[in-house]
Write a protein that holds these residues in place. Structure first.
Motif: not given
Length: 240
Positions: A163-183
């Motif tokens: 939300k902070d980046l104004n990205l929808s979960y439909q358009d961005m389907e991957m993320i890194l969680v800081g100090n953790h790992a990908p989802f």
């Protein structure tokens, strides 16, 4: 098992099979070691998802030991404890109606970027074939949230950063969680697995690119949009 439980178990069979297959693909694709990851498959009509049991090696997994959990994180069916990341999956399913598959890995290159607290930069057309933005890296959560319901808060950490980046979960389907790992996630768990493999490859390419050319600049917008639109736009012409 009484008749009602038998009926419910039959209703869950499809997502259990989907979750099992997805989990078994993760080591085959080199995305997990030992028990470092999990995949889940959801049924929004029933309000449940199937997920890998916690700490069980992939070689020991079966369809039957996939655990059925509701969108509040309560176990509905299964004799084993679900993944320790279950509440993160539950939060995302409860808030994202179009997502029916989620994958979490500690894949080497994706996790390296997460540990560095850096988004994966968009340097080339391979990346632009999948998204027009850097793959985000959500900042570490506050100490009070870490000390609280950590896995639950991780779900909101992901949601709020998009939300902070104004990205929808439909358009961005991957993320890194800081100090953790990908989802990653998708309309199906098969797509979520695909996105996990793509994220890892993009992470590897970006690292190598910066080693080959320190100070490399991001790819220009015209080329980004061309590659994304030819595959995903209304006039797309990629594929059959």
């Amino acid at each position: 098992m009484n008749t009602l439980n038998k009926i419910n178990s039959m209703n869950y069979q499809d997502i259990k099979e989907q979750a099992y297959k997805a989990n078994m693909e993760l080591p085959e694709l080199g995305l997990v070691l030992f028990t470092f990851g999990n995949a889940s498959a959801a049924d929004h009509e029933q309000g449940v998802f199937a997920i890998k049991p916690s700490g069980v090696p992939y070689k020991d997994l079966t369809v039957d030991n996939m655990v059925i959990v509701d969108f509040d994180g309560n176990t509905v069916e299964g004799n084993l404890r679900p993944s320790s990341d279950t509440l993160t999956h539950a939060v995302l399913y409860k808030n994202w109606a179009e997502v029916s598959g989620i994958v979490h890995t500690h894949s080497t290159y994706g996790t390296a970027w997460a540990q560095a607290l850096r988004p994966i930069p968009l340097y080339g057309t391979t990346h632009a074939d999948h998204t027009t933005a850097n793959i985000p890296c959500a900042p570490p959560m506050s100490d009070d949230k870490i000390a609280g319901n950590y896995e639950y808060e991780t779900g909101f950490q992901i949601i709020e950063h998009l939300k902070d980046l104004n990205l929808s979960y439909q358009d961005m389907e991957m993320i890194l969680v800081g100090n953790h790992a990908p989802f990653t996630w998708g309309k199906t768990v098969e797509k979520a697995v695909y996105h996990s493999a793509v994220l890892e490859e993009l992470a590897k390419m970006a690292l190598l690119t910066e080693q080959v050319q320190p100070g490399v600049m991001p790819m220009k917008d015209a080329l980004i949009n061309k590659h994304y639109q030819r595959k995903h736009g209304k006039n797309a012409y990629y594929g059959q």
